[in-house]
Design an enzyme around this catalytic site. Structure first.
Site, PDB file in Angstrom:
ATOM      1  N   TRP A 210     -32.710  88.218  48.047  1.00 54.99           N
ATOM      2  CA  TRP A 210     -31.370  87.913  48.583  1.00 54.99           C
ATOM      3  C   TRP A 210     -30.727  89.143  49.184  1.00 54.99           C
ATOM      4  O   TRP A 210     -30.119  89.084  50.260  1.00 54.99           O
ATOM      5  CB  TRP A 210     -30.483  87.279  47.512  1.00 54.99           C
ATOM      6  CG  TRP A 210     -30.917  85.873  47.191  1.00 54.99           C
ATOM      7  CD1 TRP A 210     -31.415  85.429  46.010  1.00 54.99           C
ATOM      8  CD2 TRP A 210     -30.913  84.736  48.075  1.00 54.99           C
ATOM      9  NE1 TRP A 210     -31.728  84.083  46.101  1.00 54.99           N
ATOM     10  CE2 TRP A 210     -31.430  83.641  47.350  1.00 54.99           C
ATOM     11  CE3 TRP A 210     -30.536  84.548  49.398  1.00 54.99           C
ATOM     12  CZ2 TRP A 210     -31.577  82.364  47.919  1.00 54.99           C
ATOM     13  CZ3 TRP A 210     -30.677  83.276  49.964  1.00 54.99           C
ATOM     14  CH2 TRP A 210     -31.191  82.207  49.232  1.00 54.99           C
TER      15      TRP A 210
ATOM     16  N   ASP B 241     -22.882  90.496  45.870  1.00 52.54           N
ATOM     17  CA  ASP B 241     -23.309  89.100  45.873  1.00 52.54           C
ATOM     18  C   ASP B 241     -23.600  88.745  44.414  1.00 52.54           C
ATOM     19  O   ASP B 241     -24.602  89.160  43.855  1.00 52.54           O
ATOM     20  CB  ASP B 241     -24.561  88.938  46.735  1.00 52.54           C
ATOM     21  CG  ASP B 241     -25.145  87.526  46.654  1.00 52.54           C
ATOM     22  OD1 ASP B 241     -24.559  86.661  45.957  1.00 52.54           O
ATOM     23  OD2 ASP B 241     -26.195  87.292  47.286  1.00 52.54           O
TER      24      ASP B 241
ATOM     25  N   LYS C  85     -24.942  77.764  41.650  1.00 55.93           N
ATOM     26  CA  LYS C  85     -25.790  78.301  40.586  1.00 55.93           C
ATOM     27  C   LYS C  85     -25.098  78.138  39.239  1.00 55.93           C
ATOM     28  O   LYS C  85     -25.699  77.716  38.275  1.00 55.93           O
ATOM     29  CB  LYS C  85     -26.109  79.781  40.835  1.00 55.93           C
ATOM     30  CG  LYS C  85     -26.662  80.087  42.219  1.00 55.93           C
ATOM     31  CD  LYS C  85     -28.096  79.624  42.400  1.00 55.93           C
ATOM     32  CE  LYS C  85     -28.511  79.521  43.859  1.00 55.93           C
ATOM     33  NZ  LYS C  85     -28.413  80.748  44.620  1.00 55.93           N
TER      34      LYS C  85
HETATM   35  C1  LIG Z   1     -28.689  81.123  46.087  1.00 54.69           C
HETATM   36  C2  LIG Z   1     -28.307  82.492  46.449  1.00 54.69           C
HETATM   37  C3  LIG Z   1     -27.811  82.814  47.730  1.00 54.69           C
HETATM   38  C4  LIG Z   1     -27.705  81.799  48.841  1.00 54.69           C
HETATM   39  O1  LIG Z   1     -26.686  80.917  48.577  1.00 54.69           O
HETATM   40  P1  LIG Z   1     -26.279  79.754  49.604  1.00 54.69           P
HETATM   41  O2  LIG Z   1     -25.022  79.248  48.988  1.00 54.69           O
HETATM   42  O3  LIG Z   1     -27.401  78.795  49.648  1.00 54.69           O
HETATM   43  O4  LIG Z   1     -26.024  80.401  50.926  1.00 54.69           O
HETATM   44  C5  LIG Z   1     -27.427  84.121  47.963  1.00 54.69           C
HETATM   45  N1  LIG Z   1     -27.530  85.059  47.018  1.00 54.69           N
HETATM   46  C6  LIG Z   1     -27.992  84.794  45.776  1.00 54.69           C
HETATM   47  C7  LIG Z   1     -28.068  85.890  44.766  1.00 54.69           C
HETATM   48  C8  LIG Z   1     -28.395  83.499  45.467  1.00 54.69           C
HETATM   49  O5  LIG Z   1     -28.854  83.222  44.232  1.00 54.69           O
END
Ligand SMILES: *Cc1c(COP(=O)(O)O)cnc(C)c1O
Length: 365
Positions: free
Chosen positions: A105, A175, A199
């Site tokens: 990511w 993030d 998540k």
């Molecule tokens: C799932 C995830 C993303 C992407 O998320 P979306 O909402 O599908 O854009 C980005 N960073 C991390 C750490 C993730 O687990």
């Protein structure tokens, strides 16, 4: 018709608390006293105002977010944040932005940032296969960089920062998609952090951004309206129609965290117990199971491993699904197995998986 729930280890969208789902199911026909569902009312109505205000208040209370921070509910997922962050804070900057690349990511975030300007990597775990988190003394933070970006939990590889990287006075951007609300967080150490909801705190479609007001003020001029954090902050996420159902679910999930779990210290303790159950099986298996991540970098949310004999992996996954343990296949880029054990995964679900892993080893080891 099958209405029984199975044990869901999906990496995302992921398991949600049963009480939140049941409440949503009841309210989806008609919110009590309103006669319409949250899907059918104006986002400017009194009813929805109360919903978004409670979602924000719950987040603020659980994370102890200072008043100098905005809480935004945006769309486009965490992935749009990969672009919005550099658009707002790298565009026109004199120095490159700094990224800690600790997994898949983080790598995607770097790719988007490069469209806006220069990027330097404070650290890159790629050559080692993203099996660990850097130690503070390994980070190179260049002078005058507009921000440092990191990924607190790399969902695919299963490596997680156990504390914020030491970056000095530089604005820290994170993030936090896959470990958001899994533990208390010193929000005041962050300039901005973001998390896609699906998540740990709700359904896909809503993204939470928590940002310091002073930091947002430094954003680039003349941005597209929807991509300018300052507009979203000034309009309290209601510049246009926000992701109403996602915000409503975040309200319910944060209520569950507050009332049924009793806050983030409690959920952290529960999450650590769950992770320990699986890592203990892996470590006690004498190589039958092999963890992907280095021990000291292991994720509490996403446990990744392979079977010492990879030919057995298919059998392991097939038998797991017969036992109603679902979503255990690792991400296609890493292979192997992954158990995502977010907040809403009950301890009992993880105990069932740990018991199955032990039994499978006894049978095939
Ligand atoms: C799932 C995830 C993303 C992407 O998320 P979306 O909402 O599908 O854009 C980005 N960073 C991390 C750490 C993730 O687990």
């Amino acid at each position: 018709m099958m209405t029984e729930r199975i044990v869901n280890f999906s990496a995302g969208p992921a398991v949600l608390p049963e009480s939140a789902l049941k409440q949503a199911q009841r309210d989806l026909f008609a919110l009590p006293g309103v006669g319409m569902s949250v899907l059918e009312i104006s986002h400017r109505s009194k009813t929805f105002t109360a919903i978004i205000e409670e979602a924000e208040a719950n987040l603020r209370a659980l994370l102890q977010i200072p008043d100098s921070y905005h809480i935004l509910f945006l769309q486009g997922g965490a992935t749009l944040q990969f672009s919005m962050v550099p658009m707002n804070f790298l565009r026109g900057a004199a120095r490159p932005a700094t990224y800690i690349q600790s997994g898949s990511w983080g790598t995607k975030a770097v790719k988007e940032a490069k469209r806006e300007g220069d990027v330097v990597l404070a650290w890159d775990g790629k050559a080692q296969g993203f099996v660990r988190i850097p130690r503070s003394e390994e980070l190179t933070i260049p002078h005058g960089t507009p921000y440092v970006h990191f990924t607190s939990n790399e969902t695919i590889e299963g490596v997680e920062f156990d504390t914020e990287p030491a970056v000095g006075n530089v604005p820290l951007v994170c993030d936090a998609s896959s470990d958001f609300m899994s533990r208390p967080l010193p929000v005041e150490e962050y300039a901005l952090l973001y998390a896609g909801a699906q998540k740990n705190i709700g359904p896909a479609g809503a993204t939470v951004v928590i940002a310091r007001d002073e930091f947002l003020k430094q954003g680039a001029a003349n941005l597209h309206t929807m991509l300018d954090y300052r507009v979203m902050a000034a309009q309290k996420s209601l510049y246009n129609t926000p992701p109403v159902f996602g915000i409503y679910m975040i309200m319910l999930v944060t209520r569950w965290l507050r009332d049924e779990i009793g806050g983030l210290e409690n959920i952290e303790a529960q999450n650590r117990r769950k992770a320990a159950l699986l890592y203990d099986v892996i470590d006690g298996s004498h190589g039958f199971y092999r963890g992907h991540a280095d021990r000291e970098s292991r994720s509490v949310m996403n446990v990744t491993w392979r079977l010492g004999d990879e030919a057995l992996e298919t059998a392991f996954l097939e038998e797991a699904s017969r036992r109603k343990l679902s979503g255990l296949k690792g991400h296609r880029s890493v292979g192997g197995c992954r158990a995502s054990i977010y907040n809403a995964m009950p301890v009992a679900g993880v105990e069932t998986l740990a018991g199955y892993m032990t039994a499978f080893q006894q049978q095939h080891g």
